[in-house]
Design a protein around this motif. Structure first.
Motif, PDB file in Angstrom:
ATOM      1  N   MET A  58      22.750  12.895  35.527  1.00  0.00           N
ATOM      2  CA  MET A  58      21.720  13.340  36.496  1.00  0.00           C
ATOM      3  C   MET A  58      22.208  13.079  37.919  1.00  0.00           C
ATOM      4  O   MET A  58      22.891  12.089  38.175  1.00  0.00           O
ATOM      5  N   ASN A  59      21.860  13.950  38.835  1.00  0.00           N
ATOM      6  CA  ASN A  59      22.266  13.756  40.229  1.00  0.00           C
ATOM      7  C   ASN A  59      21.633  12.473  40.783  1.00  0.00           C
ATOM      8  O   ASN A  59      20.428  12.274  40.684  1.00  0.00           O
ATOM      9  N   GLU A  60      22.475  11.617  41.361  1.00  0.00           N
ATOM     10  CA  GLU A  60      21.968  10.320  41.815  1.00  0.00           C
ATOM     11  C   GLU A  60      21.255  10.385  43.162  1.00  0.00           C
ATOM     12  O   GLU A  60      20.548   9.480  43.542  1.00  0.00           O
ATOM     13  N   ASN A  83      12.798  20.053  36.196  1.00  0.00           N
ATOM     14  CA  ASN A  83      13.453  21.242  36.749  1.00  0.00           C
ATOM     15  C   ASN A  83      14.664  21.667  35.933  1.00  0.00           C
ATOM     16  O   ASN A  83      15.004  22.846  35.901  1.00  0.00           O
ATOM     17  N   ARG A  84      15.309  20.698  35.313  1.00  0.00           N
ATOM     18  CA  ARG A  84      16.508  21.022  34.531  1.00  0.00           C
ATOM     19  C   ARG A  84      16.192  21.384  33.076  1.00  0.00           C
ATOM     20  O   ARG A  84      17.086  21.777  32.330  1.00  0.00           O
ATOM     21  N   SER A  85      14.920  21.234  32.706  1.00  0.00           N
ATOM     22  CA  SER A  85      14.555  21.495  31.303  1.00  0.00           C
ATOM     23  C   SER A  85      14.479  23.006  31.035  1.00  0.00           C
ATOM     24  O   SER A  85      14.555  23.826  31.948  1.00  0.00           O
ATOM     25  N   HIS A  86      14.303  23.341  29.770  1.00  0.00           N
ATOM     26  CA  HIS A  86      14.216  24.743  29.360  1.00  0.00           C
ATOM     27  C   HIS A  86      12.972  25.398  29.973  1.00  0.00           C
ATOM     28  O   HIS A  86      11.915  24.758  30.047  1.00  0.00           O
ATOM     29  N   MET A 107       7.605  13.708  27.781  1.00  0.00           N
ATOM     30  CA  MET A 107       8.671  14.702  27.975  1.00  0.00           C
ATOM     31  C   MET A 107       9.876  14.070  28.695  1.00  0.00           C
ATOM     32  O   MET A 107      11.030  14.322  28.354  1.00  0.00           O
ATOM     33  N   LEU A 108       9.581  13.222  29.693  1.00  0.00           N
ATOM     34  CA  LEU A 108      10.656  12.555  30.439  1.00  0.00           C
ATOM     35  C   LEU A 108      11.502  11.682  29.511  1.00  0.00           C
ATOM     36  O   LEU A 108      12.742  11.706  29.568  1.00  0.00           O
ATOM     37  N   CYS A 109      10.811  10.955  28.633  1.00  0.00           N
ATOM     38  CA  CYS A 109      11.528  10.081  27.698  1.00  0.00           C
ATOM     39  C   CYS A 109      12.433  10.906  26.788  1.00  0.00           C
ATOM     40  O   CYS A 109      13.600  10.548  26.552  1.00  0.00           O
ATOM     41  N   VAL A 110      11.893  12.028  26.294  1.00  0.00           N
ATOM     42  CA  VAL A 110      12.664  12.896  25.395  1.00  0.00           C
ATOM     43  C   VAL A 110      13.874  13.469  26.130  1.00  0.00           C
ATOM     44  O   VAL A 110      15.008  13.440  25.628  1.00  0.00           O
ATOM     45  N   LEU A 111      13.632  13.987  27.341  1.00  0.00           N
ATOM     46  CA  LEU A 111      14.732  14.604  28.098  1.00  0.00           C
ATOM     47  C   LEU A 111      15.798  13.579  28.470  1.00  0.00           C
ATOM     48  O   LEU A 111      16.987  13.879  28.449  1.00  0.00           O
ATOM     49  N   LYS A 154      17.938  13.043  25.560  1.00  0.00           N
ATOM     50  CA  LYS A 154      18.756  14.236  25.331  1.00  0.00           C
ATOM     51  C   LYS A 154      19.969  14.225  26.259  1.00  0.00           C
ATOM     52  O   LYS A 154      21.104  14.417  25.821  1.00  0.00           O
ATOM     53  N   TYR A 155      19.718  13.961  27.554  1.00  0.00           N
ATOM     54  CA  TYR A 155      20.826  13.968  28.523  1.00  0.00           C
ATOM     55  C   TYR A 155      21.765  12.783  28.299  1.00  0.00           C
ATOM     56  O   TYR A 155      22.959  12.890  28.546  1.00  0.00           O
ATOM     57  N   ALA A 156      21.210  11.672  27.856  1.00  0.00           N
ATOM     58  CA  ALA A 156      22.050  10.509  27.575  1.00  0.00           C
ATOM     59  C   ALA A 156      23.030  10.820  26.453  1.00  0.00           C
ATOM     60  O   ALA A 156      24.195  10.442  26.493  1.00  0.00           O
ATOM     61  N   LYS A 157      22.535  11.565  25.453  1.00  0.00           N
ATOM     62  CA  LYS A 157      23.405  11.949  24.332  1.00  0.00           C
ATOM     63  C   LYS A 157      24.498  12.905  24.795  1.00  0.00           C
ATOM     64  O   LYS A 157      25.652  12.787  24.426  1.00  0.00           O
TER      65      LYS A 157
END
Lengths: 478, 357
Positions: free
Chosen positions: B1-3, B75-78, B345-349, B352-355
Motif C-alpha cells: 500500500m502507498n505509505e 479505492n483499490r478494491s474491485h 471489508m478493510l480487514c479482508v482487503l 488479501k494485499y498482505a498475501k
C-alpha cells in the motif's frame, strides 16, 4: 573584435539615443586612444579622477595587449574591473551606473563600478517608529540595505542572491536567507517567481510583492513587509526569506502568517506580560475596526430589542431625528473619514494640524449639532478609525472588510455579520503562503508556536523556530 | 500500500477531535430533544443517552477504518465492492445533508430572523460552504479548529449565567408506552444518528497526543448533560423548542447589563452549522467522487442536488415529517451497519494485499 574607439562611441551614443547625460571623456594612455563612458550623476567623480583617470594618463610606457594585466597593476581596485564583449551588455551596465573603459585596439570593453547613486541617510522609518529598540530603517539603496542586514547577521551562512527584473528599469533584487535554516523549496519558489517577472519596470518592492503572492486576487497582503532591518533580521533567523528591491525601503518577507500583522518589534524588547497585553489590544482594535460599524448598523436597524434597556434609551435619544437610515448614516461618516484620511496623507505636513481641526471639530461636531449624523455613529467611526492603525500592515484589507460588514449588517442584520465573519474565517483558512497556513498557529493549531501568538512567552522560553512554516533547523537555542 | 497520505483527505487526530465536538453538539442538541419529547415525553433523555452510547460504539469502527486508511483500500478494491459502498454512503450522506440544511435554514429563519427569506439564507450560506468544500477538507478542519474555542467559551458562558429553575425530577422516565414502542419512536429519527459517518472517507494523521477518545467521551457526555438540564428545566414544554442552546440562552442573569443573549447563542449555532454542513457536504462529494472519479463535477452535482430542492421548498415542517418516516429507519440502519461492514471489508482487503505482497 578589435576596438575602434570612435565607432563604438557612436554605437553607444546611438543606443542611448544621444541622451544628454551620457558622458564621454577621451584621453591617451601609454600611447593609446582611450575613452570612458558613463551616466552623469551616478558615479563618484572624485574617485574616477583620482583612482582611474590620473593613473591611466600618467602611464608613460607604451601599452601592448593584453591590456587587462596592465590595468590591474595600474588601478587601485583591480578586483572591480570586469570584462565585457557584448555591446548590449555594456550599454545595460552603463545604464545601471557602471563606467565603460574603451581602449584602442583592445578585444573587449573594460567595465568599472564606481556607482554613487543619490540616496538619503539611514533614518527611523516614519511608518514603524518605536518606543524602544533600534531606530535604523532601510533606505532606497539596495547595497546599504544589504549592509544593514549583514551588520546584524555577521555569518557566512547569510546568503545573498542577486537577480534583476524590469525590461527598462533593470532593477536589482536581492534574495536573502540563512543557508541551513531556510527551506530550499521556498527559496526555489521565490527565485522562480522573481525570474518570471516580465514587466517594463520594478519601481517599488510592491511590484514584486504582488507577484510573490500565491493567490492573485487575495484581499489580504500575503507577503510580509518591513522597513526595519532588526525585524527583517529576526525573520530571517526564523527561517523566512527576505527580498530587497533596489529603490524601495520596504523589505518583503515570505512565508507570512496573519499573526505577524499583530506583532511588533517592541513586543520583543519589553516584558512578555506587557507584550501579551499589547497584542490583545491590537486584536481588539482590529475587531473594533472590522465588526463594530456593521454591528452597530445591524443592531440599530433590526435588533434593538437585544440591547439592554438603559443603553437602548441612550441610543434612541441620540439617534432620533436623524434624517438618514443607520446604514446610510454610517456609510456617510465612513466616507467622510476616508476622504479626510486621504487628504491628510497627501497634503503638506504643515497643513495637517489645520485639517485635524477642520475634520474633527468643524465637520464632525457641526454635523452632529446640525442633526445630520448621530454622535454614536461618529463615536463608532472614530473607534474604528483609530483601531485600524493597531494593525498597520492590514489597513487596506480592514478598510474593505469594514465597508463589507456595514453593507451586510444593513441588509441582513446580525445574520449578515455572523455569516460574513464565518465566511471571512473560511476564506482565511484556505489561504496558504508558501506551504504555510495563513492563520497558523491558530488554524491549524500549532501548539509550540502559541507561545509567540497573542499570548507571548518570555524570550528565554522560545528555544525553537516556528513550526508553522517549513524550515530546516528547528532549534535556535540550547 | 502507498505509505504517503493523500493530503486532500487527511486530517490530524486533533482536528478529528474538534470535528467530533462540533458535530455532536449540533446534531444531537439541534431538534432531536424536542422531537423526542414530543413523541415519548421525558423518556427522551434515556433515548438520547442510548443514541450517544450507540454513536460511540459506531465511531470505534469508523475510527479504526480511518486509522487503517480504509478509504485507500476501498479505492483499490474491485468496482463491485467499492461502487455499492460509495453509492450507499452517498445516498445516506446526501439525505443527512439535505435534512441538516433544512434544519439550518429553519432555525435561522424561525428563531432569529423571521423577516429574512429562506432563499437569502440559502444564497448566502451555501456559497461559503461550497467554497470550503472546493478547497478541501483541510480548510474545513482549520475553520473548525479556529472556532472551537470560541464556541466552547460561548457555550460555557451561556451556562454560567443561566437564569432558570431546575427540577431534576422531570428526568424520571414516564413509560407512557411500552419500551418497544419507545425504541421504535427512537429509531424513526435515524437521520439524527450517525453524525460521524463522513469520517469513513478521511485518512487520519497521528500527530502528538491523541485527543479523539477524550473528545468523544466529553462531547457526548456534554450532550447528555445539556439534554438532562434542558428536560429538568423545561420538562415536556421542551417539545415546542427548536434549539436547546437558544432556549437556554434567551433569558439570563445579566440580561439587564448586556441584554438578551440570543445572539450569543446564535453565533455558535451558525458556526457549528457551517462547519457541520461543510464536513457533511465534503463527505457527500467525496462519496460521489468514488463513483464518478471527478471531484469538481461531484462537488457541483451535490451542490445542485441540494440547492434545487432547498430553493423550491416552501414548508420545512414537511421535511421533518418526512425524515421521521421510513427514511429515518433506513438511515438509522445504514448509519449503524455501514461502518461495521466497512471495517470488516478493510480487514479482508488487508489480508488479501498482505498475501499478494
Amino acid at each position: 573584435m578589435i576596438m575602434s574607439i570612435d565607432g563604438f562611441i557612436k554605437q553607444i551614443k546611438d543606443a542611448f539615443v544621444n541622451s544628454d547625460d551620457l558622458m564621454v571623456r577621451s584621453f591617451t594612455s601609454g600611447g593609446l586612444d582611450c575613452a570612458i563612458i558613463y551616466i552623469d550623476g551616478w558615479i563618484d567623480k572624485e574617485i574616477l579622477d583620482q583612482d582611474v583617470l590620473k593613473p591611466l594618463i600618467e602611464v608613460n610606457v607604451k601599452l601592448v595587449p593584453p591590456y587587462l594585466d596592465k590595468l590591474k597593476s595600474t588601478l587601485f581596485f583591480p578586483e572591480d574591473i570586469m570584462v565585457s564583449y557584448e555591446l548590449g551588455e555594456v550599454c545595460t551596465k552603463v545604464a545601471s551606473g557602471d563606467i565603460a573603459l574603451l581602449m584602442e585596439g583592445a578585444e573587449s570593453f573594460f567595465m568599472l563600478s564606481l556607482r554613487k547613486p543619490p540616496m538619503r541617510a539611514v533614518a527611523e522609518p516614519p511608518t514603524e517608529s518605536v518606543l524602544r529598540g533600534p531606530r535604523e530603517g532601510f533606505i532606497e539603496d539596495i547595497k546599504t540595505n544589504i549592509a544593514l542586514l549583514r551588520k546584524r547577521l555577521r555569518s557566512p551562512k547569510l546568503v545573498v542572491t542577486m537577480m534583476n527584473a524590469g525590461r527598462y528599469s533593470n532593477t536589482s533584487i536581492a534574495i536573502m536567507y540563512i543557508d541551513g535554516i531556510a527551506d530550499e523549496k521556498i527559496i526555489s519558489a521565490v527565485k522562480e517567481k522573481i525570474s518570471r517577472i516580465d514587466i517594463d519596470g520594478v519601481i517599488d518592492s510592491y511590484y514584486v510583492a504582488h507577484r510573490l503572492q500565491e493567490r492573485k486576487f487575495s484581499i489580504f497582503d500575503e507577503v510580509g513587509t518591513s522597513e526595519k532591518p532588526d525585524i527583517v533580521a529576526s525573520k530571517i533567523l526564523e527561517g523566512r526569506i527576505a527580498v530587497l528591491v533596489d529603490g524601495s525601503p520596504v523589505c518583503l518577507t515570505v512565508p507570512m502568517l496573519l499573526l505577524e500583522s499583530f506583532q511588533d518589534s517592541y513586543d520583543y524588547y519589553s516584558s512578555s506580560f506587557r507584550s501579551t497585553l499589547v497584542r490583545m489590544y491590537r486584536l481588539l482594535g482590529a475587531l473594533f475596526t472590522i465588526i463594530m460599524p456593521g454591528m452597530y448598523v445591524a443592531l440599530e436597524s433590526f435588533h434593538m430589542h437585544l440591547l439592554p434597556l438603559k443603553f437602548l434609551i441612550v441610543l434612541f435619544n441620540a439617534t432620533s431625528g436623524i434624517p438618514f437610515p443607520p446604514a446610510i448614516e454610517m456609510l456617510i461618516v465612513l466616507l467622510l473619514f476616508e476622504i479626510l484620511n486621504q487628504a491628510s496623507v497627501r497634503m503638506p505636513r504643515f497643513m495637517g494640524i489645520s485639517l485635524s481641526v477642520v475634520g474633527a471639530i468643524v465637520l464632525g461636531d457641526t454635523a452632529v449639532k446640525a442633526g445630520l449624523i448621530s454622535s454614536p455613529a461618529v463615536l463608532i467611526t472614530a473607534l474604528s478609525a483609530i483601531g485600524i492603525f493597531c494593525v498597520p500592515d492590514q489597513v487596506q484589507t480592514f478598510s474593505i472588510l469594514r465597508t463589507l460588514f456595514v453593507i451586510l449588517g444593513a441588509v441582513l442584520g446580525l445574520y449578515g455579520i455572523i455569516i460574513a465573519s464565518v465566511g471571512l474565517v473560511c476564506y482565511t483558512t484556505s489561504i496558504n503562503s508558501y506551504g504555510t497556513p495563513f492563520l497558523a498557529p491558530y488554524a491549524p493549531i500549532v501548539a509550540p508556536d502559541l507561545k509567540d501568538g497573542f499570548l507571548k512567552a518570555d524570550e528565554v522560553d522560545m528555544g525553537t523556530r516556528p513550526y508553522s512554516f517549513p524550515n530546516k533547523n528547528r532549534r535556535r537555542a540550547k | 500500500m502507498n505509505e504517503t497520505l493523500n493530503p486532500e483527505r487527511t486530517i490530524y487526530n486533533r482536528q478529528m477531535a474538534i470535528f467530533i465536538f462540533c458535530i455532536a453538539i449540533l446534531a444531537k442538541l439541534a431538534d432531536l430533544p424536542a422531537l423526542l419529547t414530543r413523541q415519548v415525553q421525558s423518556s427522551a433523555f434515556i433515548l438520547i443517552a442510548i443514541y450517544c452510547v450507540l454513536e460511540v460504539i459506531v465511531f470505534v469502527f469508523i475510527y479504526l477504518f480511518a486509522v487503517g486508511r480504509g478509504v485507500e483500500y476501498l479505492n483499490r478494491s474491485h468496482p463491485a465492492v467499492k461502487i455499492p459502498i460509495y453509492a450507499i454512503l452517498f445516498l445516506l450522506l446526501i439525505f443527512k445533508l439535505f435534512f441538516l440544511s433544512t434544519y439550518a435554514i429553519n432555525v435561522v429563519t424561525d428563531l432569529f430572523f423571521d423577516t429574512i427569506d429562506p432563499v437569502i439564507i440559502v444564497m448566502t450560506m451555501f456559497p461559503i460552504i461550497a467554497f470550503m468544500v472546493k478547497k478541501g477538507i483541510q480548510p474545513i478542519a482549520r475553520t473548525a479548529e479556529f472556532f472551537f474555542l470560541i464556541c466552547f467559551l460561548m457555550i460555557a458562558f451561556i451556562f454560567m449565567f443561566l437564569d432558570t429553575e431546575v427540577n431534576f425530577n422531570r428526568l424520571k422516565p414516564i413509560f407512557t408506552d411500552a419500551p418497544a414502542k419507545i425504541l421504535d419512536k427512537g429509531l424513526s429519527v435515524g437521520l439524527f444518528f450517525g453524525d460521524t459517518t463522513s469520517f469513513l472517507l478521511v485518512m487520519l494523521r497521528k500527530h502528538q497526543k491523541n485527543y479523539v477518545p477524550v473528545s468523544l467521551f466529553f462531547s457526548y457526555l456534554l450532550v447528555i448533560a445539556i439534554t438532562a438540564l434542558s428536560i429538568a428545566i423545561f420538562g415536556n414544554a421542551l417539545s415546542i423548542s427548536q434549539n436547546i442552546i437558544v432556549e437556554l440562552v434567551t433569558y439570563n442573569q445579566i440580561v439587564a447589563i448586556i441584554g438578551r443573549l440570543q445572539w450569543i447563542g446564535l453565533i455558535p449555532i451558525m458556526i457549528l452549522i457551517t462547519v457541520d454542513l461543510s464536513f457533511l457536504f465534503w463527505g457527500t462529494a467525496e462519496a460521489l467522487t468514488g463513483i464518478i472519479k471527478k471531484r469538481e463535477i461531484a462537488t457541483y452535482v451535490v451542490l445542485l442536488t441540494l440547492l434545487i430542492p432547498l430553493l423550491a421548498i416552501s414548508n420545512y415542517e414537511r421535511i421533518f415529517e418526512f425524515s421521521t418516516g421510513p427514511v429515518g429507519y433506513i438511515s438509522f440502519a445504514l448509519s449503524f451497519l455501514l461502518p461495521i461492514v466497512c471495517y470488516i471489508m478493510l480487514c479482508v482487503l488487508r489480508r488479501k494485499y498482505a498475501k499478494v505482497n
